[in-house]
Scaffold this active site. Structure first.
Site, PDB file in Angstrom:
ATOM      1  N   THR A   1      -5.659  -1.180   6.561  1.00  0.00           N
ATOM      2  CA  THR A   1      -5.702  -2.638   6.663  1.00  0.00           C
ATOM      3  C   THR A   1      -7.130  -3.079   6.997  1.00  0.00           C
ATOM      4  O   THR A   1      -7.424  -4.261   7.035  1.00  0.00           O
ATOM      5  CB  THR A   1      -4.766  -3.124   7.793  1.00  0.00           C
TER       6      THR A   1
ATOM      7  N   ASP B   1      -1.917   7.381   5.895  1.00  0.00           N
ATOM      8  CA  ASP B   1      -1.782   5.971   6.248  1.00  0.00           C
ATOM      9  C   ASP B   1      -2.721   5.668   7.416  1.00  0.00           C
ATOM     10  O   ASP B   1      -3.007   6.555   8.221  1.00  0.00           O
ATOM     11  CB  ASP B   1      -0.327   5.710   6.654  1.00  0.00           C
TER      12      ASP B   1
ATOM     13  N   ARG C   1       6.687  -8.007   2.313  1.00  0.00           N
ATOM     14  CA  ARG C   1       7.528  -7.571   3.437  1.00  0.00           C
ATOM     15  C   ARG C   1       8.122  -8.780   4.157  1.00  0.00           C
ATOM     16  O   ARG C   1       9.275  -8.781   4.555  1.00  0.00           O
ATOM     17  CB  ARG C   1       6.759  -6.700   4.424  1.00  0.00           C
TER      18      ARG C   1
ATOM     19  N   LYS D   1       0.844  -1.216   0.000  1.00  0.00           N
ATOM     20  CA  LYS D   1       0.000   0.000   0.000  1.00  0.00           C
ATOM     21  C   LYS D   1       0.874   1.259   0.000  1.00  0.00           C
ATOM     22  O   LYS D   1       0.691   2.140  -0.840  1.00  0.00           O
ATOM     23  CB  LYS D   1      -0.940   0.006   1.225  1.00  0.00           C
ATOM     24  N   THR D   2       1.821   1.325   0.926  1.00  0.00           N
ATOM     25  CA  THR D   2       2.714   2.497   0.970  1.00  0.00           C
ATOM     26  C   THR D   2       3.536   2.566  -0.315  1.00  0.00           C
ATOM     27  O   THR D   2       3.775   3.650  -0.856  1.00  0.00           O
ATOM     28  CB  THR D   2       3.639   2.404   2.207  1.00  0.00           C
TER      29      THR D   2
HETATM   30  N1  LIG Z   1       4.372  -5.196  -5.532  1.00  0.00           N
HETATM   31  C1  LIG Z   1       5.574  -5.177  -4.948  1.00  0.00           C
HETATM   32  N2  LIG Z   1       6.681  -5.423  -5.676  1.00  0.00           N
HETATM   33  C2  LIG Z   1       7.891  -5.427  -5.077  1.00  0.00           C
HETATM   34  N3  LIG Z   1       8.109  -5.204  -3.766  1.00  0.00           N
HETATM   35  C3  LIG Z   1       7.041  -4.949  -3.011  1.00  0.00           C
HETATM   36  C4  LIG Z   1       5.719  -4.903  -3.554  1.00  0.00           C
HETATM   37  N4  LIG Z   1       4.856  -4.613  -2.575  1.00  0.00           N
HETATM   38  C5  LIG Z   1       5.578  -4.476  -1.445  1.00  0.00           C
HETATM   39  N5  LIG Z   1       6.892  -4.682  -1.707  1.00  0.00           N
HETATM   40  C6  LIG Z   1       7.975  -4.677  -0.716  1.00  0.00           C
HETATM   41  O1  LIG Z   1       7.419  -4.917   0.565  1.00  0.00           O
HETATM   42  C7  LIG Z   1       7.728  -3.851   1.458  1.00  0.00           C
HETATM   43  C8  LIG Z   1       6.506  -3.556   2.294  1.00  0.00           C
HETATM   44  O2  LIG Z   1       5.497  -2.987   1.475  1.00  0.00           O
HETATM   45  P1  LIG Z   1       4.645  -1.708   1.936  1.00  0.00           P
HETATM   46  O3  LIG Z   1       5.418  -0.906   2.939  1.00  0.00           O
HETATM   47  O4  LIG Z   1       4.219  -0.990   0.706  1.00  0.00           O
HETATM   48  O5  LIG Z   1       3.432  -2.423   2.639  1.00  0.00           O
HETATM   49  P2  LIG Z   1       2.101  -1.792   3.274  1.00  0.00           P
HETATM   50  O6  LIG Z   1       0.951  -2.449   2.578  1.00  0.00           O
HETATM   51  O7  LIG Z   1       2.175  -0.310   3.242  1.00  0.00           O
HETATM   52  O8  LIG Z   1       2.173  -2.330   4.780  1.00  0.00           O
HETATM   53  P3  LIG Z   1       1.587  -1.688   6.146  1.00  0.00           P
HETATM   54  O9  LIG Z   1       0.113  -1.977   6.165  1.00  0.00           O
HETATM   55  O10 LIG Z   1       2.310  -2.449   7.232  1.00  0.00           O
HETATM   56  O11 LIG Z   1       1.923  -0.229   6.140  1.00  0.00           O
HETATM   57  C9  LIG Z   1       8.186  -2.690   0.570  1.00  0.00           C
HETATM   58  O12 LIG Z   1       9.208  -1.945   1.159  1.00  0.00           O
HETATM   59  C10 LIG Z   1       8.695  -3.354  -0.666  1.00  0.00           C
HETATM   60  O13 LIG Z   1      10.062  -3.606  -0.554  1.00  0.00           O
HETATM   61 MG   LIG Z   2       2.390   1.076   4.792  1.00  0.00          MG
END
Ligand SMILES: Nc1ncnc2c1ncn2[C@@H]1O[C@H](COP(=O)(O)OP(=O)(O)OP(=O)(O)O)[C@@H](O)[C@H]1O
Ligand SMILES: [Mg+2]
Length: 382
Positions: free
Chosen positions: A191, A142, A250, A97-98
């Site tokens: 989430t 977020d 992650r 998401k981030t």
């Molecule tokens: N589609 C993708 N392709 C490659 N790497 C990814 C992808 N999605 C996530 N990642 C990797 O996973 C890590 C975690 O993803 P991210 O921080 O975007 O998750 P999030 O959904 O924001 O989690 P949270 O809910 O904990 O904030 C990123 O730093 C990245 O390295």
């Molecule tokens: Mg995030």
């Protein structure tokens, strides 16, 4: 309070992530985002997450349909010379998401501000973000489901009409000032899409759900990140790590880091081989399904203390001494998706598959008509 500095996206010199370590990569060297030579990654530093995070949409692996729709949004917005409509991203933790929220403004060449829902406790906390928003810029909020009601209400006219109403004074002197804002885009991440109020949800033109990743996509993420980390990994080791990453990039990244540590100690060339990966996964107590200790504790609590359920979330959380939010956000989504637990109106229930997974025989109950339990229980976890 602005948690993260604004950065300029696009193809100019501002094309760097906000917290990228100083120093560039040599031509033909490791991809952008690698640490400068001689500067190791520190997993405790969120620079690590930043460095492995895709910077452009084409680097985002998997989620093909979502990425395709986002590409259309971006192309159409650019063609019209418009501001992107508000976008809501939901999905379990660590799923991207981030990543998408930071890729989008970079693709559009607009500024990004990042705010955390829980840190916005009153409308005044949101004010600097709104007044600082430049035309077409993105405000990423977020954990948007954790905005207090007053902040949410303050945000509604800002999202709908790019206008805010500021109340000044009280009693007879009370008055409201209207302030016009520059058109901007809110990207919200959550989430818990179900916890968003209907008016909040309705203000998002675009809504995208990010689901768990296929093993092949995680293999690709692991391979690319191994290059960024300047380590080598065999195909089978990448597959072993991927299939135990609970469909979550992650987790795949974290396992890659942990296996790299073992490789540094065990292998002359520091290569992540199948043996190295197996040793690391066993040390980390991650089983064939990708379940971690805490996941298995959840299942065992449900079985031992609640007879397999139904049991309420609060009761399970209390027994495990873990906050209910942690169970709901971090542990349950994968157990549900893997069919190891079910959510019923009366509470959580452990399925036959869960019993077998932890090496037990499923109890015979009227609702448990699955007869396939003559299959031997899987005692072996690794
Ligand atoms: N589609 C993708 N392709 C490659 N790497 C990814 C992808 N999605 C996530 N990642 C990797 O996973 C890590 C975690 O993803 P991210 O921080 O975007 O998750 P999030 O959904 O924001 O989690 P949270 O809910 O904990 O904030 C990123 O730093 C990245 O390295
Ligand atoms: Mg995030």
């Amino acid at each position: 309070m602005v948690r993260e500095t604004v950065f300029q996206g696009g193809s100019g010199s501002g094309d760097e992530p906000p917290r990228r370590p100083p120093g560039g990569s040599p031509p033909g060297g490791p991809p952008p985002g690698s640490p400068p030579p001689g500067q190791p990654f520190n997993p405790d530093d969120d620079q690590f997450d930043e460095a492995l995070r895709p910077k452009h949409l084409e680097q985002v692996i998997g989620q093909a349909k979502v990425v395709e729709r986002i590409q259309v949004m971006l192309d159409a917005t650019r063609k019209r010379g418009d501001t992107l409509g508000h976008l809501l991203l939901d999905g379990p933790p660590g799923i991207g998401k981030t990543t998408l929220a930071t890729v989008i403004p970079r693709e559009l060449g607009v500024e990004l501000q990042i705010a955390a829902g829980p840190a916005l406790s009153a409308p005044k906390d949101l004010l600097p973000y709104l007044t600082n928003a430049s035309p077409g810029s993105v405000l990423f909020i977020d954990e948007i489901h954790r905005l207090p009601a007053a902040v949410e209400e303050f945000l509604y006219p800002a999202m709908e009409d790019f206008r805010i109403d500021i109340a000044l004074g009280d009693g007879l002197n009370a008055r409201t000032i209207n302030m016009q804002l520059k058109p901007f885009t809110v990207i919200g991440a959550t989430t818990r899409a179900g916890m968003l109020t209907a008016p909040m949800r309705d203000r998002f033109v675009y809504r995208e759900h990010l689901d768990f990743y296929e093993v092949e996509d995680l293999v690709e993420i692991i391979r690319r990140n191994a290059v960024k980390l300047r380590t080598t990994i065999t195909d089978t080791a990448a597959f072993e790590i991927a299939r135990r990453s609970q469909g979550t990039p992650r987790k795949a990244n974290n396992l890659l880091l942990r296996t790299r540590d073992v490789a540094t100690l065990r292998d002359d060339k520091g290569e992540i081989t199948t043996e190295v990966a197996a040793e690391a996964l066993e040390m980390l107590e991650i089983d064939t399904f990708g379940l971690e200790r805490q996941d298995r504790r959840y299942l065992e609590t449900l079985m031992d203390i609640f007879g397999g359920g139904p049991a309420g979330l609060q009761a399970i959380a209390h027994s495990m001494s873990v906050p209910p939010d942690t169970l709901e956000d971090d542990i349950e989504p994968f157990l549900l998706r893997s069919g190891l637990i079910q959510r019923t109106p009366r509470g959580r229930v452990a399925t036959d598959a869960a019993y077998r997974h932890v090496g037990r025989t499923p109890p015979r109950t009227p609702g448990n008509a699955d007869d396939s339990d003559d299959e031997p229980p899987q005692k072996k976890l690794f």
